[in-house]
Design a protein around this motif. Sequence first.
Motif, PDB file in Angstrom:
ATOM      1  N   GLY A 122       0.817  -1.210   0.000  1.00  0.00           N
ATOM      2  CA  GLY A 122       0.000   0.000   0.000  1.00  0.00           C
ATOM      3  C   GLY A 122       0.847   1.254   0.000  1.00  0.00           C
ATOM      4  N   THR A 123       1.906   1.270   0.815  1.00  0.00           N
ATOM      5  CA  THR A 123       2.810   2.424   0.826  1.00  0.00           C
ATOM      6  C   THR A 123       3.517   2.576  -0.508  1.00  0.00           C
ATOM      7  OG1 THR A 123       3.149   2.078   3.201  1.00  0.00           O
ATOM      8  CG2 THR A 123       4.741   3.460   2.050  1.00  0.00           C
ATOM      9  N   ALA A 125       2.396   1.654  -3.467  1.00  0.00           N
ATOM     10  CA  ALA A 125       1.436   2.140  -4.450  1.00  0.00           C
ATOM     11  C   ALA A 125       1.223   3.649  -4.324  1.00  0.00           C
ATOM     12  CB  ALA A 125       0.109   1.404  -4.282  1.00  0.00           C
ATOM     13  N   LEU A 126       1.125   4.141  -3.125  1.00  0.00           N
ATOM     14  CA  LEU A 126       0.974   5.594  -2.931  1.00  0.00           C
ATOM     15  C   LEU A 126       2.206   6.350  -3.416  1.00  0.00           C
ATOM     16  CD1 LEU A 126      -0.717   5.691   0.602  1.00  0.00           C
ATOM     17  CD2 LEU A 126      -1.793   5.989  -1.635  1.00  0.00           C
ATOM     18  N   MET A 127       3.393   5.809  -3.180  1.00  0.00           N
ATOM     19  CA  MET A 127       4.619   6.459  -3.650  1.00  0.00           C
ATOM     20  C   MET A 127       4.700   6.460  -5.173  1.00  0.00           C
ATOM     21  SD  MET A 127       7.331   4.958  -0.840  1.00  0.00           S
ATOM     22  CE  MET A 127       8.706   5.865  -1.565  1.00  0.00           C
ATOM     23  N   LEU A 129       2.094   6.483  -7.274  1.00  0.00           N
ATOM     24  CA  LEU A 129       1.139   7.485  -7.740  1.00  0.00           C
ATOM     25  C   LEU A 129       1.677   8.896  -7.532  1.00  0.00           C
ATOM     26  CD1 LEU A 129      -2.229   5.952  -6.449  1.00  0.00           C
ATOM     27  CD2 LEU A 129      -1.340   5.957  -8.784  1.00  0.00           C
ATOM     28  N   SER A 130       2.377   9.112  -6.432  1.00  0.00           N
ATOM     29  CA  SER A 130       2.975  10.424  -6.207  1.00  0.00           C
ATOM     30  C   SER A 130       4.059  10.717  -7.229  1.00  0.00           C
ATOM     31  CB  SER A 130       3.546  10.493  -4.793  1.00  0.00           C
ATOM     32  OG  SER A 130       4.171  11.734  -4.563  1.00  0.00           O
ATOM     33  N   ASN A 135      -2.443  13.686  -7.695  1.00  0.00           N
ATOM     34  CA  ASN A 135      -2.776  14.343  -6.438  1.00  0.00           C
ATOM     35  C   ASN A 135      -3.448  13.327  -5.524  1.00  0.00           C
ATOM     36  OD1 ASN A 135      -3.274  16.125  -4.401  1.00  0.00           O
ATOM     37  ND2 ASN A 135      -4.794  17.334  -5.522  1.00  0.00           N
ATOM     38  N   LEU A 136      -2.791  13.024  -4.404  1.00  0.00           N
ATOM     39  CA  LEU A 136      -3.266  11.960  -3.528  1.00  0.00           C
ATOM     40  C   LEU A 136      -4.348  12.399  -2.556  1.00  0.00           C
ATOM     41  CD1 LEU A 136       0.106  10.224  -2.605  1.00  0.00           C
ATOM     42  CD2 LEU A 136      -1.516   9.606  -4.407  1.00  0.00           C
ATOM     43  N   LEU A 139      -7.800  11.258  -3.647  1.00  0.00           N
ATOM     44  CA  LEU A 139      -7.804   9.801  -3.654  1.00  0.00           C
ATOM     45  C   LEU A 139      -7.896   9.248  -2.234  1.00  0.00           C
ATOM     46  CD1 LEU A 139      -7.542   7.187  -5.286  1.00  0.00           C
ATOM     47  CD2 LEU A 139      -5.066   7.395  -5.071  1.00  0.00           C
ATOM     48  N   LEU A 140      -7.114   9.828  -1.317  1.00  0.00           N
ATOM     49  CA  LEU A 140      -7.156   9.364   0.067  1.00  0.00           C
ATOM     50  C   LEU A 140      -8.503   9.672   0.712  1.00  0.00           C
ATOM     51  CD1 LEU A 140      -3.582  10.374   1.296  1.00  0.00           C
ATOM     52  CD2 LEU A 140      -4.398   8.104   0.647  1.00  0.00           C
ATOM     53  N   ALA A 143     -10.892   7.106  -0.663  1.00  0.00           N
ATOM     54  CA  ALA A 143     -10.614   5.800  -0.058  1.00  0.00           C
ATOM     55  C   ALA A 143     -11.091   5.749   1.386  1.00  0.00           C
ATOM     56  CB  ALA A 143      -9.113   5.512  -0.131  1.00  0.00           C
TER      57      ALA A 143
END
Length: 358
Positions: A122-123, A125-127, A129-130, A135-136, A139-140, A143
């Motif tokens: 999960g971490t 995947a976020l990195m 996308l960044s 823009n997270l 998305l966050l 979620a």
Amino acid sequence: MLADSTADSTPPAFELPTSAADVSSTTRQAASWLDDNWQSWLASGLRIVFIVVLALVLRAAVRKLIDKLIARMARPAEDEAELGVIGGLLANSGVVNTERRQQRSEAIGSVLRSVSSFTILGTAALMVLSALGVNLAPLLASAGVAGVAIGFGARNLVTDFLSGVFMIMEDQYGVGDEIDTGVATGTVLEVGLRVTKLRGAGGEIWYIRNGEVKRIANMSQGWGTATVDVQVGYKEDLAQVEALILETADQLSKETPYDELVWGRVKVLGVESVAADSVLLRVEARCTPGKAPQVSRALRMRLKAAFDQAGVKLKEETAAAAAAPAAPVAEVLPPSVLADPTSARSLAAKPIPAQASE
């Protein structure tokens, strides 16, 4: 104009050229844009590849470490202290059988592997996308809303899962234990993160959701109690009977396999009830969990043999007149009746009263 379009990182809007000069200008703009952005693309691509590779390597290393830890926890050890703090999760007041230890370790390992994989991937995947410029924040937020909705809809599943995790961590019961969950009673066949499987006394199998269990009575932990009620005659000497019971129980506790099943000395608690022809004594023995019926049966058998040998009566005989034996037919019937076969057969079918004793 050309310098402004070159400095802008956004791709220019191309129009269909109408002349050779326009074609040449458009080509120069495209080449300049690619020349200015290929380095950032390459850096972003390498960064994404590095993040993915690092996440996979870290996940594999963590899973391998968890597997080694679980294998060490599942291995029978002479000293539980050598397993460390985490190994203390498998410690039990009694003897932990191999199947129970293995199932608990596998369940704990499954939870640890799932949590570690979800956190690492999960971490990563976020990195990624960044790194792609996404823009997270929206998305966050989406979620989070979706997670709340899913958690509210699947609250029973989450409750079962969390209850199963704590049951396994706290070692409330394990494979082979005799438990009473309130809704069913039986022997534990399997302990899962969501469902516990029991086998009832009649052979039926119960599937119980962990979230529905409000209380648990474990009859296989700590120690058990074998209770035997001994009935003796009213006129028997209770002190002598008690000494005979203790002697018989002491001999039983020294024989195999009862030397390991019986813990401590057997106690005679005293008189439980008194009747006109008998007295009921209660005997209690502390034994291995789950072995109380076996110890009780063996103790009853030994006490019966000891009472027979010592002449101890289990019940006083009541005063009642014994039935007199039936008189012979020849002494009751006259000779004229015995001479007639038909009369003799008809009278033989009827009961003949016994003569009154003088």
